[in-house]
Scaffold this active site. Structure first.
Site, PDB file in Angstrom:
ATOM      1  N   CYS A   1       0.834  -1.205   0.000  1.00  0.00           N
ATOM      2  CA  CYS A   1       0.000   0.000   0.000  1.00  0.00           C
ATOM      3  C   CYS A   1       0.868   1.254   0.000  1.00  0.00           C
ATOM      4  O   CYS A   1       1.873   1.324   0.710  1.00  0.00           O
ATOM      5  CB  CYS A   1      -0.893  -0.025   1.236  1.00  0.00           C
ATOM      6  SG  CYS A   1      -1.919   1.442   1.380  1.00  0.00           S
TER       7      CYS A   1
ATOM      8  N   CYS B   1       1.038   4.010   3.971  1.00  0.00           N
ATOM      9  CA  CYS B   1       2.007   4.075   5.086  1.00  0.00           C
ATOM     10  C   CYS B   1       3.338   3.497   4.612  1.00  0.00           C
ATOM     11  O   CYS B   1       3.359   2.432   4.030  1.00  0.00           O
ATOM     12  CB  CYS B   1       1.547   3.181   6.236  1.00  0.00           C
ATOM     13  SG  CYS B   1       0.093   3.723   7.075  1.00  0.00           S
TER      14      CYS B   1
ATOM     15  N   CYS C   1      -8.410   0.013   7.267  1.00  0.00           N
ATOM     16  CA  CYS C   1      -7.186   0.825   7.287  1.00  0.00           C
ATOM     17  C   CYS C   1      -6.886   1.215   8.728  1.00  0.00           C
ATOM     18  O   CYS C   1      -7.746   1.775   9.413  1.00  0.00           O
ATOM     19  CB  CYS C   1      -7.371   2.070   6.419  1.00  0.00           C
ATOM     20  SG  CYS C   1      -5.986   3.206   6.581  1.00  0.00           S
TER      21      CYS C   1
ATOM     22  N   GLN D   1      -7.620  19.999   8.631  1.00  0.00           N
ATOM     23  CA  GLN D   1      -6.479  19.199   9.077  1.00  0.00           C
ATOM     24  C   GLN D   1      -6.940  17.768   9.338  1.00  0.00           C
ATOM     25  O   GLN D   1      -7.963  17.560   9.994  1.00  0.00           O
ATOM     26  CB  GLN D   1      -5.890  19.802  10.357  1.00  0.00           C
ATOM     27  CG  GLN D   1      -5.293  21.186  10.172  1.00  0.00           C
ATOM     28  CD  GLN D   1      -3.938  21.168   9.487  1.00  0.00           C
ATOM     29  OE1 GLN D   1      -3.311  20.122   9.327  1.00  0.00           O
ATOM     30  NE2 GLN D   1      -3.486  22.329   9.059  1.00  0.00           N
TER      31      GLN D   1
ATOM     32  N   TYR E   1      -3.509  31.218   3.120  1.00  0.00           N
ATOM     33  CA  TYR E   1      -3.898  29.826   2.877  1.00  0.00           C
ATOM     34  C   TYR E   1      -4.777  29.364   4.060  1.00  0.00           C
ATOM     35  O   TYR E   1      -4.440  28.421   4.769  1.00  0.00           O
ATOM     36  CB  TYR E   1      -2.671  28.914   2.711  1.00  0.00           C
ATOM     37  CG  TYR E   1      -1.640  29.475   1.754  1.00  0.00           C
ATOM     38  CD1 TYR E   1      -1.737  29.224   0.383  1.00  0.00           C
ATOM     39  CD2 TYR E   1      -0.589  30.263   2.210  1.00  0.00           C
ATOM     40  CE1 TYR E   1      -0.795  29.745  -0.497  1.00  0.00           C
ATOM     41  CE2 TYR E   1       0.343  30.792   1.336  1.00  0.00           C
ATOM     42  CZ  TYR E   1       0.246  30.531  -0.012  1.00  0.00           C
ATOM     43  OH  TYR E   1       1.169  31.052  -0.876  1.00  0.00           O
TER      44      TYR E   1
ATOM     45  N   GLU F   1      -7.748  32.591   0.914  1.00  0.00           N
ATOM     46  CA  GLU F   1      -7.897  31.180   0.550  1.00  0.00           C
ATOM     47  C   GLU F   1      -8.460  31.073  -0.865  1.00  0.00           C
ATOM     48  O   GLU F   1      -9.380  31.798  -1.232  1.00  0.00           O
ATOM     49  CB  GLU F   1      -8.840  30.507   1.569  1.00  0.00           C
ATOM     50  CG  GLU F   1      -9.448  29.193   1.167  1.00  0.00           C
ATOM     51  CD  GLU F   1      -8.420  28.075   0.947  1.00  0.00           C
ATOM     52  OE1 GLU F   1      -7.477  27.933   1.739  1.00  0.00           O
ATOM     53  OE2 GLU F   1      -8.586  27.343  -0.061  1.00  0.00           O
TER      54      GLU F   1
ATOM     55  N   ASP G   1       0.169  28.982   5.885  1.00  0.00           N
ATOM     56  CA  ASP G   1       0.098  27.513   5.917  1.00  0.00           C
ATOM     57  C   ASP G   1      -0.143  27.014   4.491  1.00  0.00           C
ATOM     58  O   ASP G   1      -1.215  26.514   4.171  1.00  0.00           O
ATOM     59  CB  ASP G   1      -1.058  27.109   6.856  1.00  0.00           C
ATOM     60  CG  ASP G   1      -1.150  25.607   7.073  1.00  0.00           C
ATOM     61  OD1 ASP G   1      -0.280  24.875   6.570  1.00  0.00           O
ATOM     62  OD2 ASP G   1      -2.106  25.172   7.739  1.00  0.00           O
TER      63      ASP G   1
ATOM     64  N   CYS H   1       3.988  21.712   5.508  1.00  0.00           N
ATOM     65  CA  CYS H   1       3.885  20.245   5.426  1.00  0.00           C
ATOM     66  C   CYS H   1       4.951  19.709   4.478  1.00  0.00           C
ATOM     67  O   CYS H   1       4.885  18.566   4.039  1.00  0.00           O
ATOM     68  CB  CYS H   1       2.491  19.829   4.963  1.00  0.00           C
ATOM     69  SG  CYS H   1       2.016  20.538   3.389  1.00  0.00           S
TER      70      CYS H   1
END
Ligand code: SAM
Length: 453
Positions: free
Chosen positions: A80, A83, A162, A284, A313, A334, A382, A409
């Protein structure tokens, strides 16, 4: 020893982890990326690809396992694409992420002299996601509903359960699979068929669940009864919607939305506020860690009450609304209209009247705000993984806030943008990594910059 050739078998010690989670080893100095290898492993690998400066290999045997190697609990692990770090002990995952943030800032951003704070671990290393997107493909015996195989966008694994999502979402997944069995599935080659994606979402604090069917046509007649059956079987189902994507592009985003059951959004509680989240809005994906992340952001802003804050953002307005309680005024910017609508609705729902949400791209809206004479002591940004557009970064420097709180991120684009801001007179004071995505290589970090006096 010469550079290995494709098909060669070599022995390596994995001494680092690259972005994306591949192990890195060296064969006589030649860099080899090894999927599934982790620092400390001694492995025998078969070379599958050779380029001038690096190659790729697959593990044939782990001869001496790293002390950080653990058994991955998920049956799909290794195949997969979701992960990639389940086989790494959680403390080692955290240490590797922290190191990657430092490496990026120092090597790519060429910034030094900042404080790297110890990464904040997630209290729930599994079952933390409040949103999952599953792809639907046709298969013998009915629709297959799942996640893409690692690096194979053409292969979908049928995922029955999952481990990153809650029991409620797994129950919904099982019911959706059951209901989807009799439905027609979109075929990308012919353009025929209906169902393309199913996104599940859950308010972790409210237990309200949402199912978003992304289909090739507005076939409410077919999907309406399916939605009713889902609600009957999983009572947490508060909203089922249908988004229509009739285009070739294989994305779980529609151009029009139809309600099937309940309202067009679910609610989530975070930081003492209530948030309405609709199918097409960003929220989030780890509620518990988002609350901690936003706590770091709030502390980094050092608000005394009189400040104007610009939240770039801004998504569904989470950061804007949390900060609005501590400052005079917030401007949110945004691009997604659905998220802006949610942000406005969320301000009303929480009785907050000092936020203005502007719709559009930061690179267009921010220069306009500067032209209008808006000033701000604090900017929170962000951005998505790509980071700032150069024009947006230029406008940020023109605005010239005393403090910038950058939520990222993607450490690579964070490093690039922080390096750029350093050249424009900002000093990186500290960086706080927050583990929002355990078991995956994704890294979140908050960086605090201050304008030099
Ligand atoms: C990482 S999310 C952050 C959302 C929000 N700060 C939160 O925590 O809920 C990034 C957001 O940026 C928006 N976005 C992406 N590109 C943009 C752009 N060029 N201009 C403005 N917003 C953009 C996305 O729609 C998304 O809502």
């Amino acid at each position: 020893m010469a550079k290995p050739r494709r098909g060669d078998t070599v022995e390596l010690v994995i001494d680092d982890l690259a972005f994306g989670g591949e192990g890195v080893g060296r064969a006589s100095g030649y860099v080899v990326f090894v999927r599934g290898g982790i620092p400390g492993d001694r492995v025998r690998v078969r070379i599958t690809e050779t380029r001038a400066r690096f190659g790729r290999a697959v593990i044939e045997s782990v001869d001496v396992p790293s002390p950080d190697r653990v058994a991955a609990p998920c049956a799909y692990f290794g195949r997969c694409g979701g992960c990639r770090l389940q086989h790494v002990a959680y403390p080692a995952q955290l240490a590797l992420k922290e190191k990657q943030v430092r490496d990026c800032l120092e090597r790519l951003g060429e910034v030094t002299g900042f404080e790297l704070r110890p990464i904040l671990p997630a209290p729930e290393p599994y079952g933390y996601r409040n949103k999952m997107e599953f792809t639907v493909v046709a298969a013998p015996g009915g629709a297959r509903l799942g996640l893409h195989e690692a690096d194979r966008y053409d292969v979908v694994l049928d995922i029955e359960r999952c481990l990153l999502q809650s029991d409620t979402m797994n129950a919904l997944l099982a019911e959706v699979r059951e209901q989807a069995r009799g439905l027609s599935v979109y075929d990308p080659d012919s353009g025929q068929g209906l169902l393309r994606f199913v996104t599940l979402r859950e308010g972790r604090r409210t237990r309200e669940a949402m199912v978003n069917f992304v289909a090739a046509a507005p076939d409410v007649e077919t999907l309406g009864p399916v939605a009713e059956r889902l609600r009957a079987r999983v009572p947490e189902t508060a909203s089922v919607v249908l988004n229509v994507n009739s285009k070739k592009a294989s994305v779980a985003v529609g151009t029009e939305e139809h309600g099937l059951v309940g309202g067009d959004s679910i609610t989530e509680r975070l930081g003492g506020l209530i948030f309405h989240v609709s199918a097409s809005s960003f929220f989030q994906t780890n509620t518990v860690q988002a609350e901690r992340l936003f706590g770091v952001v709030e502390a980094a802003c050092e608000l005394a009450g009189s400040e104007t804050v610009v939240d770039l953002y801004s998504g569904t307005g989470a950061i804007s609304l949390l900060l609005a309680r501590r400052c005079r005024r917030v401007w949110g910017v945004e691009v997604a209209p659905a998220a802006v609508a949610d942000a406005v609705r969320n301000a009303q729902a929480n009785g907050i009247d000092n936020c203005t949400f502007l719709s559009g791209e930061v690179r267009h809206v921010l220069p306009e705000l500067v032209r209008q004479g808006v000033s701000a002591e604090v900017v929170v940004a962000d951005p998505p993984r790509a980071g700032f557009h150069p024009k947006a970064l230029g406008a940020l420097a023109d605005l010239g806030p005393a403090r910038i709180v950058y939520v990222s991120c993607n450490p690579s684009t964070l490093a690039r943008d922080v390096g750029d801001l350093a050249r424009r007179g900002y000093r990186l004071e500290w960086v706080q990594p927050v583990d929002m995505f355990p078991q995956t290589p994704h890294i979140e970090a908050v960086a605090r910059l201050r304008r030099a006096a």
